[in-house]
Design a protein around this motif. Sequence first.
Motif, mmCIF file in Angstrom:
data_model
loop_
_atom_site.group_PDB
_atom_site.id
_atom_site.type_symbol
_atom_site.label_atom_id
_atom_site.label_comp_id
_atom_site.label_asym_id
_atom_site.label_seq_id
_atom_site.Cartn_x
_atom_site.Cartn_y
_atom_site.Cartn_z
ATOM 1 N N SER A 262 0.812 -19.038 -23.130
ATOM 2 C CA SER A 262 2.244 -19.067 -22.937
ATOM 3 C C SER A 262 2.383 -18.753 -21.201
ATOM 4 O O SER A 262 1.660 -18.245 -20.779
ATOM 5 C CB SER A 262 2.863 -17.960 -23.588
ATOM 6 N N PRO A 263 3.549 -19.200 -20.631
ATOM 7 C CA PRO A 263 3.907 -19.191 -19.408
ATOM 8 C C PRO A 263 4.034 -17.515 -19.079
ATOM 9 O O PRO A 263 3.450 -17.379 -17.950
ATOM 10 C CB PRO A 263 5.377 -19.566 -19.247
ATOM 11 N N ALA A 264 4.247 -16.689 -19.970
ATOM 12 C CA ALA A 264 4.343 -15.351 -19.540
ATOM 13 C C ALA A 264 2.975 -14.653 -19.623
ATOM 14 O O ALA A 264 2.600 -13.887 -18.439
ATOM 15 C CB ALA A 264 5.089 -14.512 -20.613
ATOM 16 N N GLN A 265 2.157 -15.250 -20.572
ATOM 17 C CA GLN A 265 0.695 -14.756 -20.421
ATOM 18 C C GLN A 265 -0.010 -15.240 -19.152
ATOM 19 O O GLN A 265 -0.826 -14.416 -18.611
ATOM 20 C CB GLN A 265 -0.001 -15.270 -21.743
ATOM 21 N N TRP A 266 0.243 -16.536 -18.736
ATOM 22 C CA TRP A 266 -0.340 -16.931 -17.644
ATOM 23 C C TRP A 266 0.002 -16.148 -16.335
ATOM 24 O O TRP A 266 -0.904 -15.915 -15.750
ATOM 25 C CB TRP A 266 -0.154 -18.386 -17.533
ATOM 26 N N LEU A 267 1.409 -16.022 -16.235
ATOM 27 C CA LEU A 267 1.521 -15.457 -15.100
ATOM 28 C C LEU A 267 1.240 -13.950 -15.136
ATOM 29 O O LEU A 267 0.697 -13.396 -14.025
ATOM 30 C CB LEU A 267 3.320 -15.179 -15.033
ATOM 31 N N LEU A 268 1.061 -13.143 -16.196
ATOM 32 C CA LEU A 268 0.383 -11.891 -16.225
ATOM 33 C C LEU A 268 -1.059 -11.977 -15.818
ATOM 34 O O LEU A 268 -1.552 -11.187 -14.823
ATOM 35 C CB LEU A 268 0.391 -11.415 -17.468
ATOM 36 N N GLN A 269 -1.744 -12.946 -16.167
ATOM 37 C CA GLN A 269 -3.266 -13.118 -15.907
ATOM 38 C C GLN A 269 -3.136 -13.484 -14.232
ATOM 39 O O GLN A 269 -4.174 -12.700 -13.515
ATOM 40 C CB GLN A 269 -3.766 -14.619 -16.687
ATOM 41 N N GLN A 270 -2.247 -14.275 -13.712
ATOM 42 C CA GLN A 270 -2.485 -14.597 -12.369
ATOM 43 C C GLN A 270 -2.051 -13.610 -11.615
ATOM 44 O O GLN A 270 -2.880 -13.235 -10.421
ATOM 45 C CB GLN A 270 -1.282 -15.543 -11.809
ATOM 46 N N ARG A 271 -1.085 -12.623 -11.885
ATOM 47 C CA ARG A 271 -0.526 -11.469 -11.217
ATOM 48 C C ARG A 271 -2.067 -10.404 -11.118
ATOM 49 O O ARG A 271 -2.109 -9.602 -9.974
ATOM 50 C CB ARG A 271 0.701 -10.847 -11.663
ATOM 51 N N THR A 272 -2.455 -10.207 -12.304
ATOM 52 C CA THR A 272 -3.697 -9.296 -12.718
ATOM 53 C C THR A 272 -4.837 -9.640 -11.556
ATOM 54 O O THR A 272 -5.567 -8.777 -10.736
ATOM 55 C CB THR A 272 -4.233 -9.105 -13.927
ATOM 56 N N ASP A 273 -5.039 -10.945 -11.460
ATOM 57 C CA ASP A 273 -6.265 -11.488 -10.755
ATOM 58 C C ASP A 273 -5.979 -11.265 -9.100
ATOM 59 O O ASP A 273 -6.873 -10.989 -8.531
ATOM 60 C CB ASP A 273 -6.387 -12.979 -11.103
ATOM 61 N N HIS A 274 -4.569 -11.592 -8.784
ATOM 62 C CA HIS A 274 -4.067 -11.336 -7.570
ATOM 63 C C HIS A 274 -4.326 -9.687 -7.099
ATOM 64 O O HIS A 274 -4.819 -9.524 -5.922
ATOM 65 C CB HIS A 274 -2.998 -11.773 -7.418
ATOM 66 N N ALA A 275 -3.861 -8.753 -8.027
ATOM 67 C CA ALA A 275 -3.922 -7.579 -7.753
ATOM 68 C C ALA A 275 -5.404 -7.115 -7.863
ATOM 69 O O ALA A 275 -5.867 -6.398 -6.733
ATOM 70 C CB ALA A 275 -3.275 -6.551 -8.917
ATOM 71 N N ARG A 276 -6.416 -7.488 -8.328
ATOM 72 C CA ARG A 276 -7.846 -7.448 -8.417
ATOM 73 C C ARG A 276 -8.361 -7.607 -7.001
ATOM 74 O O ARG A 276 -8.980 -6.820 -6.211
ATOM 75 C CB ARG A 276 -8.553 -8.224 -9.290
ATOM 76 N N LEU A 277 -7.933 -8.885 -6.376
ATOM 77 C CA LEU A 277 -8.292 -9.272 -5.123
ATOM 78 C C LEU A 277 -7.853 -8.231 -3.912
ATOM 79 O O LEU A 277 -8.457 -7.776 -2.925
ATOM 80 C CB LEU A 277 -7.756 -10.761 -4.873
ATOM 81 N N LEU A 278 -6.430 -7.867 -4.159
ATOM 82 C CA LEU A 278 -5.941 -7.213 -3.091
ATOM 83 C C LEU A 278 -6.576 -5.551 -3.146
ATOM 84 O O LEU A 278 -6.660 -5.009 -1.879
ATOM 85 C CB LEU A 278 -4.446 -6.860 -3.266
ATOM 86 N N LEU A 279 -6.743 -5.190 -4.217
ATOM 87 C CA LEU A 279 -7.545 -4.006 -4.204
ATOM 88 C C LEU A 279 -9.009 -3.674 -3.700
ATOM 89 O O LEU A 279 -9.481 -3.076 -3.327
ATOM 90 C CB LEU A 279 -7.798 -3.468 -5.809
ATOM 91 N N GLU A 280 -9.647 -4.885 -3.941
ATOM 92 C CA GLU A 280 -11.016 -5.275 -3.197
ATOM 93 C C GLU A 280 -11.004 -5.314 -2.051
ATOM 94 O O GLU A 280 -11.939 -5.039 -1.329
ATOM 95 C CB GLU A 280 -11.749 -6.386 -3.851
ATOM 96 N N THR A 281 -10.270 -6.158 -1.404
ATOM 97 C CA THR A 281 -10.121 -6.621 0.017
ATOM 98 C C THR A 281 -9.142 -6.080 1.063
ATOM 99 O O THR A 281 -9.231 -6.322 2.150
ATOM 100 C CB THR A 281 -9.947 -8.322 -0.056
ATOM 101 N N THR A 282 -8.178 -5.414 0.615
ATOM 102 C CA THR A 282 -7.131 -4.837 1.577
ATOM 103 C C THR A 282 -7.006 -3.241 1.371
ATOM 104 O O THR A 282 -7.716 -2.559 0.482
ATOM 105 C CB THR A 282 -5.848 -5.553 1.157
ATOM 106 N N GLU A 283 -6.447 -2.588 2.268
ATOM 107 C CA GLU A 283 -6.310 -1.026 2.433
ATOM 108 C C GLU A 283 -4.724 -1.085 1.822
ATOM 109 O O GLU A 283 -4.157 0.265 1.851
ATOM 110 C CB GLU A 283 -6.317 -0.604 3.751
ATOM 111 N N LEU A 284 -4.127 -1.805 1.101
ATOM 112 C CA LEU A 284 -2.790 -1.626 0.450
ATOM 113 C C LEU A 284 -2.789 -0.451 -0.526
ATOM 114 O O LEU A 284 -3.875 -0.466 -1.172
ATOM 115 C CB LEU A 284 -2.204 -2.917 0.029
ATOM 116 N N THR A 285 -1.709 0.327 -0.533
ATOM 117 C CA THR A 285 -1.774 1.366 -1.501
ATOM 118 C C THR A 285 -1.315 0.657 -2.807
ATOM 119 O O THR A 285 -0.969 -0.762 -2.713
ATOM 120 C CB THR A 285 -0.484 2.374 -1.137
ATOM 121 N N VAL A 286 -1.449 1.378 -3.768
ATOM 122 C CA VAL A 286 -1.345 0.901 -5.070
ATOM 123 C C VAL A 286 0.277 0.229 -5.463
ATOM 124 O O VAL A 286 0.606 -0.573 -6.005
ATOM 125 C CB VAL A 286 -1.486 1.954 -6.208
#
Length: 324
Positions: A262-286
């Motif tokens: 569903s569009p909602a499930q897809w958006l959650l997946q995309q946001r989670t994947d982007h959060a993973r990348l930011l947690l791995e590659t940046t110093e941004l706070t949670v």
Amino acid sequence: MAVVPHRIAVLALDSVVGLDLGTPSQVFGTARTEDRTPLYTVEVCTPGGRPVRSTAGFQVLPEHGLELTRTADTVIVPGIHEGTPLVDGAVDPDVTAALRAAHDRGARIMSICTGAFVLAAAGLLDGRRATTHWAYANRFRQLYPGVDLDPDVLFLDSDGVLTSAGVAAGLDLCLHVIRTDHGSAVANWSARRCVVPPWRDGGQAQYIERPIPRAADASTAATREWARQRLHEPVALRDLATHARMSVRTFTRHFRSETGLSPAQWLLQQRTDHARLLLETTELTVDQVARHAGFGTAAALRQHFHHRVGVAPTAYRRTFRRTP
């Protein structure tokens, strides 16, 4: 500290699918540390170390017998095109014993495509969620009613026993394992080396044979890309449908048909994947990661991240932050 490569045994049976056989060595062979040290070794074994036929017109001449499964960290069973596991559920007792012994000592067990029939025949999928090629789903259910089969997904990870859908979904599964073991950066590098996307949207439901929609209504791809560029903003279903120039109902139907989500499930997946990348590659706070990925608050990020990834964002960062 020297890296000790993770040892993978690919267990090939007669009528092994050629692409499935080659996928693990190709994908895992590209996973390297920052100084290019291999993270995995991949070797092939067969029952008795005997040659087996492949569906690609060649024979497999292995260097190992089933003894390889006794020391491997991961054992992978590629798909088979024909034979008793698909016909009547029977598997060589030595193969069953080797797979069960590997599982009992804690090795990760995986199958690609119809290799799931072999794992099911060995009793390793009883009571678990699993998948296989959609075209063989009905036969699988007949033979193994005790398995919770989901033929709509590309792969499933069920507590150390992993299964993938048909053929090329083995690529998705292997990249998932690299991502789990070493983080998104390493998995993305492997994907680039293999010239495949690091993550495919949805599941194999989008590939099941069905009537072809009219071209004018067929694609939501442009809207998906539009949404990816706005993950940090609130994006409602009506916004997506408006961008695609469809009604909400029509857009939702086509979106699910194309992605399996569903569009909602897809958006959650995309946001989670982007959060993973930011947690791995940046110093941004949670808190900052939550805002950049579109979750709004750290509490919302923690809730969805734990549900989809299985750990808290801070624990994930501790594991993968140093990964190149």
